[in-house]
Design an enzyme around this catalytic site. Structure first.
Site, PDB file in Angstrom:
ATOM      1  N   GLY A 236       0.819  -1.196   0.000  1.00 30.72           N
ATOM      2  CA  GLY A 236       0.000   0.000   0.000  1.00 30.72           C
ATOM      3  C   GLY A 236       0.850   1.242   0.000  1.00 30.72           C
ATOM      4  N   GLY A 237       0.326   2.279   0.659  1.00 33.19           N
ATOM      5  CA  GLY A 237       1.030   3.554   0.677  1.00 33.19           C
ATOM      6  C   GLY A 237       2.414   3.453   1.269  1.00 33.19           C
ATOM      7  N   GLY A 473      23.292   9.888 -31.193  1.00 35.82           N
ATOM      8  CA  GLY A 473      22.834  10.607 -30.009  1.00 35.82           C
ATOM      9  C   GLY A 473      23.386  10.005 -28.732  1.00 35.82           C
TER      10      GLY A 473
END
Lengths: 582, 756
Positions: A236-237, A473
């Site tokens: 969860g959080g 690049g």
């Protein structure tokens, strides 16, 4: 900023403090604890154990009219006795899962006898849902500070055996206190996570607690190194606290991280997935890149954290500690192995690990994200005793191409090194960016830009060695001279060009026959597929013999040690902060 | 042409190559040019003699070496010392090989498979012509005993540095060579040439050649249809059994009878013959230590022979060489009975043998150079009486192979390679006099070690050729010293790669085997001493304490701890507490712990005393060599760090010492007590996917999908390094998938078959 450069001041005794005390180490000269043999593990109960255990106190006091027992102990004897002690029965439950208890973990992590605990008597304030009868001192997290190889660190360890290690308001406050102290003292902070999540009985108080922790993680970021070790569930959080820290370690099979668990996943998407498949250590260290280091068990994880800490400065204001190289591996060592490592055939791979092992002090390379995006290597090593961050394209994996994961992995590492004044050594062998729709749709443009941004922004000493390909690049991105690279070398095998010869000729000479093209390819190869053109223009500072790489880098690090970063920073226009393409 | 100019040239090479010698050279230069060749051994006399320029009738100035690896380098070294220019040939797999760079010029002769490169006569001829080489040295193996090659060179007017084609052809045929040998008066194994039909005939023949005899099927092989009989009764029984065995095994019941050699030993005589009919023989080489009919360890002189037998064997070898009109270097192989020293001709090898350095060591004569001189048409410069034995020499062939798994070849990249120098031991005794100079010329160092190697760090061992890494040779004033030096040299020899396995531990085990040390050996030594295969050396208590203490010392140095628990993962797990006694002298006190990790009640601390400790770190920084001294015994221990960092709290090392190799784990006591709670990563979760144990070509796949297989059943045949290896099912089950097909080339660990 003034920097102490007293390299090699140690004598060659077999067992001396091998760390150099830098000018800004708060703890002063670092002295190694020689108490290693004894195992002093302090706790509150240890502190009070000096009191006699008087059996007939009450009766004797009445009889003789003298106060025998301390007023404090009279009232809190049982509290004090139980503080800082893990019930062996409970500990056995943790052991059965192959896990150590919170205090055992700290015992392994820290030098023996150096742990100082605080807030051991804190209890929660919840009076609902039966929680009023379940107040255990410490409230599920052990906090304090201690030493690793003689250097101070702040630690917190969640205790799964106390209310499932769940986070209450007070639990969060204890963690916040540790984080605050780490910032004030300028020492790293290490969190050992083993928690069931928010304490549901406390409701929004627990959530607020999480938010407080997150805020501090953010404010601490870049001030002192933050390390999280996931040693149990983290769902969860709660996952955002580790996610905000600099390095996440996970223990194989016993740790899990996910935002929503398998049950929720099933009910929402009908996807059948196990905990291990959803958020096991293997997943996060190889596929998602959430975690940086995979360990087999608790002890190995903690041993690895100790090793990582040895490379890192205590705070952004300090220099990383110096570890005297063993006398048989001097900075002047030349290794002819490197002259042969790049194969004659430009398309056959070689392992960049070998280049790193043979360049750095005694082959020590602490690899970060070993299993994630193996086409680029990042990690810490020492050169002449000084910590350096290493970035290297690895041709042995996907030809060393840059893709989304590789760019993000290296970008975060480069920014960490820049934040903590760790010089960056880059080994370049990159054929370009990975083509294809998955990459383009996935946003390789903005992810690649992160790496470019990170390199261009970094003001620490940057040394680059082009071992073979530096095409297009990707050449620009990989710490090129134009991105404020301090010293850029090329091996004779280097090929710096916009693209490979065949592709280039195909574009320039579209109408030619095959034979004519072949001749043009030869011309192109002669012209560009060597470091000569770049060297003539000064884009690489020198073409060096590979065997001298170690020597050159060590010399350059000494030269660049006094690089004044503030002048570099002054050259950048004033602003609040840049806007890295996140 | 080999003239004095070359000799002067030679002296400059010496100055360049061996700076140590330069002062000596200057001294010689002051006196006379003619003295310089002292360095190349017994040629001195020859150079100063008048005859030199007269006999030299062929002009050799540039030599092509049609070989690879260590022998190519060995020959080129000899050529360079003689002032010849050198040409190497190489296959594309050997682009980075040492021999390619060692030569003045190198020519690529084809793709990796040897049939298309090193065995490709056309390519090599072309290379010789292109580079203008006027001689070709074939080395050993490949084209060394190939008549067509020698003839083709002859046709082009290029000198083949080796015997004449007539001798190669005659000795190449086993029956023909025996016939010639018999004619020359060489002892051959007595036997009845022809088939035996009845018991009576058998006993008559046996009586004629004398018991014990060997009865064997003429179509035989692999030990089937073979019986030894020591009297008539046994003979009749053996005859019947063999007949029926031969019938059932080969469908051919014809039998032979020949003399049985009791306690057979393989001993060979080196000869040198010039084009003018002069032949000399050298002291013997004993090559009895063999596995799969391939020599592993050779020594000279043999502990068995006496001067009289030696002379007899040598004289017969010379007689044979004269009979066949032999030229150049050659070797006559004998089977010698350990019982009565009776010897019997086996065959003659018409090339420079792998094991020639041991003969060079004890005689001081450079055989490779001699071959060039003979090829140049010179008269042999040494007489038989010039050849004398000084000291003793031993050679170990170091192969990339797995001694723990039936000597299966191994491949891989050499990550770390360091040759032994033996600097911790006493140098060669000065009493050797001028032999010291000769040894130095023969590439021995001052401590009596010579390594003929064709590899270096960073190179791959290719799968296409013989997996020989190097030849390790030690010289000693006597056999005991040579053995002692060899044991230490093997301990000090660092060859390390990710998956590379080599036979150094096995060689070390043989060198310290009591039977081998006693010298009473037979060609069955390995079969008898290691009947169930080699499973590593088990260390004595002292040795393992030394190894642990030395490793702990590294840990103490790097981490600052003063005590540690050492866990040894040998065959069974053992734990010890090691404490550092004090800072100045290094002493250790290992205490064996019980299985629980606790100190047993009656434990005593045993001090490993007087250890001195010196380390040197090697390429890549992960391997350290530790010199130790315990009770006046000097030794070397190799320790390889497995972890990321020297500072690891829990440190793992791989320790290699005294032929044993094991992992040790070191950690402080307070961590060790918690370790029992940690989950073990169980080896039981082994994969049911059969993977290629080495790179190679799939010869056959014997299962299909959905077949059921039982454990140990043959699943596939993989050919690698000229060897066919049967891969068997790791467990019983049903074949789920087959990943490859016949003829496919697999890399290491590529999956073959998955079993469910």
């Amino acid at each position: 900023m003034l920097r102490a450069q007293n390299l090699f001041h140690n004598t060659l005794q077999v067992c001396v403090d091998s760390f150099r005390a830098s000018l800004f180490t708060r703890s002063g000269p670092i002295i190694r604890s020689h108490l290693h043999d004894a195992c002093f593990f302090t706790s509150s109960s240890f502190f009070f154990s000096q009191e006699p255990n008087i059996v007939n106190a009450a009766q004797a006091e009445k009889e003789y009219g003298v106060k025998l027992k301390s007023k404090f102990l009279e009232k809190y004897q049982d509290v004090v006795e139980n503080t800082g002690v893990t019930d062996p029965k409970l500990a056995a439950r943790q052991h059965e899962r192959g896990k150590l208890t919170a205090r055992e973990r700290l015992q392994v992590l820290l030098d023996p006898g150096t742990f100082r605990e605080y807030d051991s008597l804190v209890t929660h304030r919840c009076d609902l849902f039966g929680m009023q009868n379940n107040r255990i001192p410490g409230d599920g997290v052990v906090t304090g500070h201690g030493k690793i190889n003689g250097r101070d660190v702040c630690v917190f360890a969640q205790d799964f055996l106390v209310v499932g290690g769940t986070l209450s308001q007070t639990h969060a406050q204890k963690i916040c206190k540790v984080l605050d102290r780490a910032v004030d003292a300028g020492v790293p902070v290490i969190g050992l996570n083993d928690s069931g999540g928010a304490r549901i009985q406390e409701g929004v108080d627990a959530l607020a607690g999480y938010a407080e922790v997150f805020k501090r993680n953010v404010l601490t970021s870049g001030v002192v190194p933050q390390i999280s070790v996931i040693m149990g569930p983290c769902a969860g959080g709660a996952v955002y606290s580790p996610a905000l820290t600099d390095f996440v370690f996970m223990v194989n099979e016993t740790s899990h991280m996910f935002l929503t668990g398998p049950d929720v996943v099933r009910s929402v998407t009908q996807e059948q997935v196990t905990q291990e498949e959803l958020g096991g250590a293997a997943v996060h260290t190889s596929r998602s890149g959430v975690a940086h280091v995979l360990s087999n068990n608790d002890i190995e994880a903690l041993s690895q954290v100790r090793t990582l800490i040895s490379y890192l400065p205590s705070s952004w204001r300090d220099m990383a500690p110096t570890l005297r190289p063993v006398e048989t591996d001097p900075p002047t060592r030349e290794d002819s192995f490197l002259n042969r490592i790049v194969p004659a055939d430009p398309n056959s791979p070689y392992d960049m690990h070998q280049v790193i092992y043979r360049t750095v002090d005694s082959g020590e390379f602490f690899e970060i994200h070993k299993h994630f995006a193996p086409n680029i290597l990042v990690g810490f090593s020492r050169m002449n005793g000084q910590t350096v961050g290493i970035v290297g394209n690895n041709p042995a994996s996907l030809a060393g191409v840059l893709d989304i994961n590789a760019s993000v992995k290296a970008a975060r590492f480069v920014r960490f090194c820049d934040a903590f004044s760790i010089p960056i050594i880059t080994f370049v062998d990159v054929p370009g960016f990975l083509p294809g729709t998955p990459q383009e749709y996935g946003g390789i443009i903005r992810h690649g830009a992160k790496l470019l941004y990170a390199y261009a922004e970094a003001t620490v000493p940057k040394i680059t060695i082009i071992t073979r390909k530096a095409y297009g690049g990707a050449y620009c991105v990989m710490s090129s001279k134009q991105l404020r690279g301090d010293i850029n070398y090329a091996w004779p095998s280097a090929e710096v060009a916009v693209m490979g010869a065949k592709g280039a000729v195909g574009i320039i000479f579209r109408g030619l026959t095959e034979e004519e093209k072949e001749r043009q390819v030869e011309d192109y190869e002669r012209e560009f597929l060597s470091p000569m053109v770049s060297a003539r223009r000064g884009y690489v500072d020198e073409i060096i013999q590979p065997s001298t790489t170690r020597r050159r880098i060590c010399e350059d690090l000494v030269l660049l040690a006094n690089k004044d970063e503030s002048t570099v920073r002054e050259a950048t226009p004033q602003k609040k902060h840049g806007n890295i393409p996140l | 042409m080999l003239r004095f100019e070359h000799i002067r040239h030679l002296s400059t090479i010496h100055v360049l190559e061996r700076s140590k010698l330069s002062c000596k050279l200057e001294k010689y230069a002051e006196n006379a040019v003619g003295k310089v060749p002292v360095l190349i051994g017994s040629f001195t006399r020859h150079f100063t003699s008048k005859s030199f320029t007269n006999v030299s009738k062929r002009n050799i100035s540039k030599v092509l070496v049609a070989n690879r690896g260590e022998i190519a380098i060995r020959i080129m070294r000899a050529a360079k010392q003689l002032g010849l220019r050198t040409v190497a040939v190489f296959s594309t797999a050997d682009r980075n090989a040492v021999h390619t760079r060692f030569a003045d010029q190198a020519v690529c002769i084809g793709p990796p498979p040897s049939t298309q490169s090193y065995l490709n006569i056309h390519s090599i001829l072309k290379a010789a012509k292109e580079t203008g080489a006027d001689a070709v040295h074939p080395g050993y193996g490949f084209l060394s005993e190939h008549v067509d090659f020698a003839e083709a060179l002859e046709k082009e007017g290029i000198k083949f540095v080796g015997p004449n084609t007539k001798a190669i052809r005659a000795m190449g045929d086993k029956i023909e060579s025996k016939r010639i040998a018999k004619k020359a008066g060489v002892y051959i194994i007595d036997g009845y040439i022809g088939e035996i039909n009845s018991d009576r005939q058998a006993s008559e023949v046996a009586k004629e050649i004398g018991f014990p005899v060997m009865v064997k099927a003429s179509a035989g092989g692999g030990g089937k249809g073979m019986r030894v009989a020591s009297n008539e009764k046994e003979l009749i029984e053996a005859f019947r059994i063999c007949k029926s065995e031969a019938e059932s095994a080969f469908g051919d019941s014809r039998l032979l009878i020949e003399k049985y050699i009791v306690k057979p030993r393989h001993i060979e005589i080196q000869i040198l013959a010039d084009e003018h009919g002069n032949v000399v023989y050298f002291p013997e080489r004993e090559c009895s230590v063999q596995r799969r009919n391939q020599k592993v360890i050779e020594e000279a002189p043999s502990p068995l022979l006496d001067p009289i037998t030696r002379q007899k064997m040598g004289e017969q070898a010379v007689a044979l060489a004269k009979e066949v009109g032999y030229t150049s270097a050659g070797t006559v192989e004998y089977l010698v009975s350990g019982l009565d020293k009776s010897f019997h001709f086996l065959e003659m090898n018409t090339r420079l043998q792998v094991e020639h350095p041991i003969t060079e060591a004890i005689t001081g004569i450079d055989l490779a150079q001699s071959m060039f001189r003979i090829a140049a048409g010179e008269r042999l410069h040494i007489k038989q009486e010039d050849i004398s034995i000084v000291g003793s020499a031993i050679e170990c062939r170091i192969y990339a192979e797995n001694p723990y798994n039936n000597f299966l070849p191994s491949v891989g990249n050499i990550r770390c390679y360091k040759e032994p120098k033996l600097e911790h031991l006493k140098p060669l005794s000065p009493s050797l006099g001028n032999r010291l100079e000769r040894l130095e010329h023969l590439n021995f160092n001052s401590h009596g070690v010579r390594v003929d190697a064709g590899v270096e760090e960073g190179l791959d061992i290719p799968i296409f050729y013989d997996p020989l890494i190097s030849k390790l040779v030690t010289f000693g004033e006597d056999r005991t010293v040579a053995l002692h030096r060899m044991a230490n040299a093997l301990d000090e020899y660092v060859i390390d790669g990710d998956r590379l396995v080599h036979n150094v531990p096995f060689c070390r085990a043989v060198i310290s085997n009591p039977k081998f040390i006693s010298g009473d050996i037979t060609t069955n030594l390995i079969k008898e001493e290691w009947p169930d295969g080699f499973h590593g050396v088990s260390l004595s208590k002292d040795q393992s304490y030394q190894a642990m203490s030395a490793t702990a010392m590294l840990y103490f140095r790097d981490t600052g701890y003063t005590s540690t628990i050492v866990k040894v993962d040998n065959h069974q797990e053992q734990q010890f507490l090691v404490r550092r006694v004090n800072n100045n002298t290094l002493g250790f006190q290992p205490i064996p712990l019980d299985w629980n990790g606790a100190v047993p009640k009656n434990a005593t601390e045993e001090l490993v005393s007087n250890s001195y400790f010196k380390t040197s770190i090697l390429g890549g920084g992960r391997i350290e060599l530790i010199n130790i001294e315990t009770n006046n015994n000097l030794g070397v221990i190799q320790v390889k760090r497995l972890g990321n960092s020297r500072l690891d709290l829990v440190a793992s090392y791989t320790v290699t010492c005294f032929g044993a190799k094991f992992d040790v784990c070191l950690r402080p006591a307070y961590v060790a007590v918690l370790e029992k709670f940690m989950k073990r990563t169980d080896a039981a979760s082994q994969s049911k996917i059969l993977k290629a144990p080495m790179p190679g070509t799939v010869r056959s796949i014997n299962v299909k999908e959905k077949d059921s297989v039982s454990e140990g059943q043959e699943v596939a045949v993989l050919e690698a390094m000229k060897m066919q290896n049967v891969l068997r099912a790791p467990s019983s089950g049903i074949v789920k998938r087959v990943f490859c097909s016949q003829g496919e080339i697999l890399s290491l660990d590529q999956p073959l078959v998955e079993i469910e």
